[in-house]
Scaffold this motif. Structure first.
Motif, mmCIF file in Angstrom:
data_model
loop_
_atom_site.group_PDB
_atom_site.id
_atom_site.type_symbol
_atom_site.label_atom_id
_atom_site.label_comp_id
_atom_site.label_asym_id
_atom_site.label_seq_id
_atom_site.Cartn_x
_atom_site.Cartn_y
_atom_site.Cartn_z
ATOM 1 N N HIS A 150 -39.473 -23.086 -32.019
ATOM 2 C CA HIS A 150 -39.277 -23.716 -30.717
ATOM 3 C C HIS A 150 -38.492 -22.775 -29.813
ATOM 4 O O HIS A 150 -37.619 -22.034 -30.274
ATOM 5 C CB HIS A 150 -38.545 -25.048 -30.871
ATOM 6 N N LEU A 151 -38.818 -22.805 -28.532
ATOM 7 C CA LEU A 151 -38.178 -21.964 -27.523
ATOM 8 C C LEU A 151 -37.524 -22.879 -26.503
ATOM 9 O O LEU A 151 -38.177 -23.762 -25.949
ATOM 10 C CB LEU A 151 -39.231 -21.086 -26.833
ATOM 11 N N GLN A 152 -36.237 -22.660 -26.252
ATOM 12 C CA GLN A 152 -35.511 -23.535 -25.331
ATOM 13 C C GLN A 152 -34.848 -22.715 -24.235
ATOM 14 O O GLN A 152 -34.115 -21.767 -24.511
ATOM 15 C CB GLN A 152 -34.450 -24.336 -26.077
ATOM 16 N N TRP A 153 -35.114 -23.104 -22.999
ATOM 17 C CA TRP A 153 -34.501 -22.456 -21.849
ATOM 18 C C TRP A 153 -32.993 -22.643 -21.888
ATOM 19 O O TRP A 153 -32.491 -23.717 -22.210
ATOM 20 C CB TRP A 153 -35.061 -23.047 -20.554
ATOM 21 N N ARG A 154 -32.276 -21.572 -21.558
ATOM 22 C CA ARG A 154 -30.825 -21.610 -21.429
ATOM 23 C C ARG A 154 -30.458 -21.073 -20.058
ATOM 24 O O ARG A 154 -31.018 -20.082 -19.599
ATOM 25 C CB ARG A 154 -30.151 -20.769 -22.511
ATOM 26 N N ASP A 155 -29.526 -21.699 -19.427
ATOM 27 C CA ASP A 155 -29.057 -21.316 -18.103
ATOM 28 C C ASP A 155 -28.531 -19.874 -18.108
ATOM 29 O O ASP A 155 -27.988 -19.411 -19.102
ATOM 30 C CB ASP A 155 -27.943 -22.284 -17.674
ATOM 31 N N ASP A 156 -28.682 -19.194 -16.977
ATOM 32 C CA ASP A 156 -28.228 -17.802 -16.873
ATOM 33 C C ASP A 156 -26.769 -17.628 -17.265
ATOM 34 O O ASP A 156 -26.395 -16.608 -17.835
ATOM 35 C CB ASP A 156 -28.447 -17.269 -15.457
ATOM 36 N N LYS A 157 -25.918 -18.600 -16.971
ATOM 37 C CA LYS A 157 -24.501 -18.472 -17.313
ATOM 38 C C LYS A 157 -24.280 -18.405 -18.819
ATOM 39 O O LYS A 157 -23.293 -17.841 -19.285
ATOM 40 C CB LYS A 157 -23.680 -19.608 -16.702
ATOM 41 N N ASP A 158 -25.227 -18.950 -19.599
ATOM 42 C CA ASP A 158 -25.120 -18.871 -21.052
ATOM 43 C C ASP A 158 -25.308 -17.449 -21.567
ATOM 44 O O ASP A 158 -24.986 -17.148 -22.710
ATOM 45 C CB ASP A 158 -26.153 -19.774 -21.729
ATOM 46 N N TRP A 159 -25.865 -16.578 -20.732
ATOM 47 C CA TRP A 159 -26.148 -15.206 -21.141
ATOM 48 C C TRP A 159 -25.052 -14.245 -20.690
ATOM 49 O O TRP A 159 -25.133 -13.053 -20.944
ATOM 50 C CB TRP A 159 -27.502 -14.770 -20.590
ATOM 51 N N ASP A 160 -24.028 -14.763 -20.002
ATOM 52 C CA ASP A 160 -22.937 -13.911 -19.524
ATOM 53 C C ASP A 160 -22.102 -13.357 -20.666
ATOM 54 O O ASP A 160 -21.435 -12.350 -20.527
ATOM 55 C CB ASP A 160 -22.025 -14.678 -18.561
#
Length: 125
Positions: A55-65
């Motif tokens: 499964h692939l789940q979108w994560r908000d850009d801030k989660d990648w900071d």
């Protein structure tokens, strides 16, 4: 009372763009789309190939900071060398990616998807 039996596991990988991840997994790695919550702008989707589903789940850009470790999946396969050959010209590997025999009696290769989720395909030797 019946003994519970575990049948499958569906790991969920974080991604920044579900459509881009779907393209990568279907066009580069030979998966099929199992489902998507929205056909035009999915935030959650599943892909499958043979007997596995991811499964692939979108994560908000801030989660990648943050430089957080991403998941590493170990996927059992047959004919690991044939799978390597199938994928090697799809521009998914690091130039040094190779099939290797390990000290723990597996033959395997590993690489990262678009979002640094690790994928190791292996077979026991």
């Amino acid at each position: 009372m019946n003994r519970p039996i575990l049948h499958q596991i569906h790991p969920v990988l974080p991604v920044q763009n579900v459509l881009a991840a779907l393209f990568f997994y279907t066009q580069k790695l030979g998966f099929e789309i199992a489902f998507a919550d929205d056909p035009k702008d999915p935030k959650y989707a599943g892909i499958k190939r043979d007997h596995i589903e991811i499964h692939l789940q979108w994560r908000d850009d801030k989660d990648w900071d943050f430089n957080v470790d991403r998941p590493m999946l170990r996927i059992v396969t047959q004919y690991v060398d044939s799978l390597f050959e199938e994928l090697k010209d799809k521009e998914v590997f690091h130039p040094e990616t190779a099939v290797v025999n390990t000290d723990w009696q597996t033959r395997e290769f590993a690489f990262y998807d678009l979002y640094k989720n690790g994928l190791t395909f292996y077979q026991n030797i």
